[in-house]
Design an enzyme around this catalytic site. Structure first.
Site, PDB file in Angstrom:
ATOM      1  N   GLU A 243      -7.086 -24.075 -12.247  1.00  0.00           N
ATOM      2  CA  GLU A 243      -6.871 -22.747 -12.817  1.00  0.00           C
ATOM      3  C   GLU A 243      -6.526 -22.975 -14.275  1.00  0.00           C
ATOM      4  OE1 GLU A 243      -6.003 -19.673 -14.415  1.00  0.00           O
ATOM      5  OE2 GLU A 243      -3.990 -20.070 -13.670  1.00  0.00           O
ATOM      6  N   CYS A 277      -2.179 -17.294 -19.281  1.00  0.00           N
ATOM      7  CA  CYS A 277      -3.628 -17.535 -19.318  1.00  0.00           C
ATOM      8  C   CYS A 277      -4.422 -16.247 -19.259  1.00  0.00           C
ATOM      9  CB  CYS A 277      -4.036 -18.472 -18.178  1.00  0.00           C
ATOM     10  SG  CYS A 277      -3.628 -17.846 -16.520  1.00  0.00           S
TER      11      CYS A 277
END
Length: 485
Positions: A243, A277
């Protein structure tokens, strides 16, 4: 009684380190980092302990996870203070982390109850079925920005499904992203040897990925580091769930209600100083609303307070360290030199960076001021910076959204949800939020990005079953099969 004991943080064999409060530079605690030899020892111990843990009845494993969730809530004040001070989080963000971390444990407890497989049809006279079996030892590498959630979202389901875990938190948040979980799970009754916390540098990460007893690697971090982790994992023929970074688009269509959208837009770029993110790194706004949008977002940014989150009620705290500050400021300065207008912010005091709005990155701009010369628009800033660019048609909006090599999250603001769904079908991302911003996460939902943002939805809900188990095919006959030999 306190949950955490700093004496427990001194048993590793790497270099000494300090837990530092970024808001003040104060040393909060002294600890030891791990060395590669610690990885070898931990992986061996974990592999031995895992076999018994996998054989335990599922209600026993589930009970440990439920108690861990309860303990996170019971010790919320102590743990929350570490999240605020060590990670530079405002109190609301720390409360969100604690609440979500507890929910991750409760959701993981439910995983232990899930059906283990399915019965299959077979052309032969036999019973044919699949079962899910634990992967074995899971390596978890977690970042500094949302340290508790981004560790526990892999640690909890991996343990619930019968695995052992070796966790490498970022050294900058070794306590709230690592040692907290060691203390919580020990208090919850997790048997010894099943969870090892090894804060350390890249050498420790490489050793973790390469150790033959670690069969699955769960990594959250930058795209550059994720490429290295993925390559090393592939070399050792093991799965890596990656991720990674993002530069998510936040689309504002011409019919958007800007009164309602401003809070959403500001949160998308400024939450936790933009160190997420999923942060909206590109605000793409219809040209008819562009000037008003920039003015309103700049006013919102100017109204936000920035300061020490432990000692004052503020909207934004400090960025994690000077290296991150310098990166953010350099990207803003380079963009301004290229002709982009700083509509708000662009200044800092110590590690406190003002929420920043960058404008005049119009597609019709020419020369050095064109958007192609604006690194704050093109790159992941990981700071409180909101670049804004105009579009004139939906086709242009789609083209601009797809310019990025990332594919994590997409937000669309409009009064026509059906049109937003149709538009989003043309923009590949792992996460989509209509009339909401890009920073969203729930334990029951699969989470992950595409392309440079990672290897797809690897965490949350049913995705955890695929992430942390292997599928075994089994057949059973009443008598031995006969073959023409």
């Amino acid at each position: 009684m306190a949950l955490l004991d700093p004496k427990d943080w001194l048993s590793l064999h790497g270099d000494p380190a300090e837990a530092v409060e970024p808001a003040t530079g104060e040393v909060l605690a002294t600890l030891m980092l791990a060395a590669p030899t610690d990885v070898t020892d931990a992986a061996a111990t974990a592999a031995a302990a895992q076999r018994d843990w996998a054989r335990r009845p599922y209600p026993e494993r589930a009970a440990v996870l439920r108690r861990a969730g309860d303990l996170l809530q019971q010790h919320a004040a102590e743990i929350g203070e570490w999240i605020v001070r060590e990670a530079g989080s405002v109190r609301g963000k720390a409360e969100f982390e604690l609440r979500t971390a507890a929910e991750e444990c409760y959701e993981a407890a439910a995983l232990a109850h899930r059906p283990l497989g399915q019965v299959l049809p077979s052309g032969a006279p036999r019973l044919s079925y699949t079962t899910r079996v634990p992967a074995g030892v899971v390596g978890v590498i977690a970042p500094f920005n949302v340290p508790l959630i981004l560790a526990v979202r892999s640690v909890a389901p991996a343990l619930a499904l019968g695995n052992a875990v070796v966790l490498k938190p970022d050294p900058r948040t070794a306590v709230c992203g690592g040692h907290v979980l060691a203390a919580v799970f020990a208090e919850a009754g997790l048997p010894e040897g099943l969870l090892h916390v090894l804060p350390g540098g890249a050498d420790v990460g490489r050793s973790l990925v390469a150790d033959p007893r670690v069969r699955v690697v769960s990594f959250t971090g930058s795209t550059a580091a994720g490429r290295s982790v993925g390559a090393l994992a592939a070399q050792h023929l093991k799965r890596a769930h990656l991720e990674l970074g993002g530069n998510s688009a936040f689309l504002v269509l011409e019919d958007a209600d800007l009164d309602a959208a401003m809070s959403t837009a500001a949160w998308a770029s400024f939450f936790h100083q933009g160190q997420v993110c999923m942060t909206a790194g590109r605000h793409l706004v219809h040209a008819s609303r562009y000037e008003e949008y920039v003015a309103r977002l700049a006013a919102k940014a100017d109204a936000l307070t920035v300061g020490d989150p432990f000692r004052a009620q503020v909207h934004l705290g400090p960025v994690i360290d000077r290296g991150q500050l310098c990166k953010i400021d350099a990207l803003v300065r380079e963009s301004a030199a290229a002709g982009v207008r700083i509509a708000a912010g662009g200044t800092h005091h110590g590690l406190f960076y003002r929420p920043t709005v960058l404008a005049d990155a119009d597609p019709d701009a020419t020369g050095p001021g064109s958007v192609g010369a604006s690194p704050a628009y093109c790159e992941e800033v990981f700071g409180p910076v909101a670049p804004v660019r105009a579009f004139r048609t939906l086709d242009e909006a789609v083209a601009l959204a797809n310019e990025s090599s990332y594919g994590l999250a997409l937000g669309v603001v409009t009064r026509d949800a059906a049109r937003a769904l149709e538009l989003a079908d043309r923009i590949p991302t792992g996460l989509l939020h209509i009339n909401d911003q890009t920073v969203n996460d729930e334990p029951v939902a699969a989470f992950g990005g595409l392309a440079d943002s990672g290897t797809g939805s690897r965490f949350g809900g049913e995705a955890n079953l695929d992430a942390f188990t292997e599928t075994r095919w089994t057949t059973v006959r009443a008598t031995p099969a006969a073959y023409p030999f």
